[in-house]
Design an enzyme around this catalytic site. Structure first.
Site, PDB file in Angstrom:
ATOM      1  N   LYS A  13       5.895   0.935   7.423  1.00 12.75           N
ATOM      2  CA  LYS A  13       6.410   2.313   7.503  1.00 12.75           C
ATOM      3  C   LYS A  13       5.402   3.245   8.173  1.00 12.75           C
ATOM      4  O   LYS A  13       5.767   4.073   8.995  1.00 12.75           O
ATOM      5  CB  LYS A  13       6.712   2.868   6.095  1.00 12.75           C
ATOM      6  N   ARG A  88      10.672   8.003  -3.735  1.00 13.15           N
ATOM      7  CA  ARG A  88      10.426   6.644  -4.217  1.00 13.15           C
ATOM      8  C   ARG A  88      11.113   6.396  -5.543  1.00 13.15           C
ATOM      9  O   ARG A  88      11.012   5.297  -6.087  1.00 13.15           O
ATOM     10  CB  ARG A  88       8.942   6.456  -4.409  1.00 13.15           C
ATOM     11  N   ARG A 123      -4.308  -6.033   5.533  1.00  9.98           N
ATOM     12  CA  ARG A 123      -4.397  -4.671   6.075  1.00  9.98           C
ATOM     13  C   ARG A 123      -5.817  -4.115   5.956  1.00  9.98           C
ATOM     14  O   ARG A 123      -6.473  -4.279   4.939  1.00  9.98           O
ATOM     15  CB  ARG A 123      -3.425  -3.772   5.303  1.00  9.98           C
ATOM     16  N   ARG A 158      -7.848  -1.259   1.471  1.00 10.16           N
ATOM     17  CA  ARG A 158      -7.454  -0.313   0.422  1.00 10.16           C
ATOM     18  C   ARG A 158      -7.588  -0.997  -0.936  1.00 10.16           C
ATOM     19  O   ARG A 158      -7.217  -2.167  -1.078  1.00 10.16           O
ATOM     20  CB  ARG A 158      -5.996   0.112   0.638  1.00 10.16           C
ATOM     21  N   ARG A 169       2.795  -3.570  -7.193  1.00  2.80           N
ATOM     22  CA  ARG A 169       3.452  -2.532  -6.381  1.00  2.80           C
ATOM     23  C   ARG A 169       4.831  -2.996  -5.929  1.00  2.80           C
ATOM     24  O   ARG A 169       5.772  -2.209  -5.831  1.00  2.80           O
ATOM     25  CB  ARG A 169       2.580  -2.186  -5.162  1.00  2.80           C
TER      26      ARG A 169
HETATM   27  P1  AMP Z   1       1.658   4.316  -0.018  1.00  3.61           P
HETATM   28  O1  AMP Z   1       0.501   4.591   0.868  1.00  3.61           O
HETATM   29  O2  AMP Z   1       2.907   5.024   0.399  1.00  3.61           O
HETATM   30  O3  AMP Z   1       1.871   2.857  -0.255  1.00  3.61           O
HETATM   31  O4  AMP Z   1       1.278   4.936  -1.449  1.00  3.61           O
HETATM   32  C1  AMP Z   1       0.125   4.513  -2.159  1.00  3.61           C
HETATM   33  C2  AMP Z   1       0.248   4.920  -3.612  1.00  3.61           C
HETATM   34  O5  AMP Z   1       0.381   6.346  -3.720  1.00  3.61           O
HETATM   35  C3  AMP Z   1       1.469   4.349  -4.327  1.00  3.61           C
HETATM   36  O6  AMP Z   1       1.267   3.043  -4.822  1.00  3.61           O
HETATM   37  C4  AMP Z   1       1.630   5.367  -5.456  1.00  3.61           C
HETATM   38  O7  AMP Z   1       0.653   5.174  -6.477  1.00  3.61           O
HETATM   39  C5  AMP Z   1       1.291   6.681  -4.762  1.00  3.61           C
HETATM   40  N1  AMP Z   1       2.498   7.306  -4.149  1.00  3.61           N
HETATM   41  C6  AMP Z   1       2.735   7.534  -2.829  1.00  3.61           C
HETATM   42  N2  AMP Z   1       3.939   8.118  -2.646  1.00  3.61           N
HETATM   43  C7  AMP Z   1       4.476   8.258  -3.884  1.00  3.61           C
HETATM   44  C8  AMP Z   1       5.701   8.776  -4.359  1.00  3.61           C
HETATM   45  N3  AMP Z   1       6.655   9.272  -3.530  1.00  3.61           N
HETATM   46  N4  AMP Z   1       5.923   8.766  -5.704  1.00  3.61           N
HETATM   47  C9  AMP Z   1       4.995   8.284  -6.553  1.00  3.61           C
HETATM   48  N5  AMP Z   1       3.817   7.766  -6.174  1.00  3.61           N
HETATM   49  C10 AMP Z   1       3.545   7.754  -4.848  1.00  3.61           C
END
Ligand code: AMP
Length: 212
Positions: A13, A88, A123, A158, A169
């Site tokens: 994404k 989400r 990654r 990360r 996740r």
């Molecule tokens: P991402 O980089 O989008 O994979 O997000 C990394 C982490 O940030 C996720 O595993 C969540 O802990 C938190 N996070 C990001 N976006 C959201 C969201 N819309 N709702 C809740 N937690 C989020």
């Protein structure tokens, strides 16, 4: 143009959001990036989010909904935006609906779990400029090991891309985020894209769908 990018963690994404942002001349709002920035800066929000992110859990709805609400009200979002990683949960999607935002398209990028594992554990991210690489994917490796092609800073993995956290996740995604596919199917805005193709082809397919 307002776009939501759905899809499990690791489907690409972020990569697509960055390219689409340039092609469509609209901003990306990535709640994950905003939270990681907050974490790095040591702000109250960052401190609150840290344990959730480290454990692969979702940050509470009201925190992320607050971030998005503030962002989209800013002038640079007037032309539209790409929401990457938000909503989400159904409750976040309802909050977005209640902001009276008219979403044009919801793009769901689909990739099998085995490919996701490989991509996420490979990654690497540049902490300075945010560029992402993948040591498990030909064509996405950095030119010099562990070094950003763009700014020469060191690449890191990360903390939430470890094998165990990735597994968690993905479970969180299946339980809490995947129901959004049906939620958006009912709005007629949903487009499902096969994410197991070269990134350039995925971008073209998304642009074609957006123009329809
Ligand atoms: P991402 O980089 O989008 O994979 O997000 C990394 C982490 O940030 C996720 O595993 C969540 O802990 C938190 N996070 C990001 N976006 C959201 C969201 N819309 N709702 C809740 N937690 C989020």
């Amino acid at each position: 143009m307002k776009i939501v990018l759905l899809g499990a963690p690791g489907v690409g994404k972020g990569t697509q959001a960055a390219v689409l942002s340039k092609r469509l001349n609209i901003l990306v709002i990535s709640t994950g990036n905003i939270l990681r920035e907050a974490l790095k800066s040591g702000s109250d929000m960052g401190k609150k989010a840290k344990s959730f992110i480290d454990q692969g859990q979702l940050v509470p709805d009201e925190v992320v909904t607050g971030i998005v609400k503030e962002k989209i009200s800013q002038d640079d979002c007037k032309n539209g935006y790409i929401l990457d990683g938000f909503p989400r949960t159904i409750s976040q999607a309802e909050a977005l609906r209640d902001m009276h935002i008219k979403i044009d398209k919801v793009i769901d990028i689909n990739v099998s779990d085995s490919v996701i594992y490989e991509r996420m554990t490979g990654r690497r991210v540049c902490m300075s400029c945010g560029s992402t690489y993948n040591i498990n994917t030909a064509g996405r490796r950095p030119k010099v090991d562990n070094t950003c092609d763009k700014c020469a800073d060191t690449l890191v993995k990360r903390t939430d891309d470890s094998k165990e956290t990735v597994k968690h996740r993905l479970e969180v995604y299946r339980n809490q985020t995947e129901p959004l596919v049906n939620y958006y199917k009912e709005t007629g805005k949903l487009v499902i894209i096969n994410g197991e193709r070269p990134p350039e082809e995925i971008t073209e397919k998304i642009l074609e769908e957006i123009r329809n």
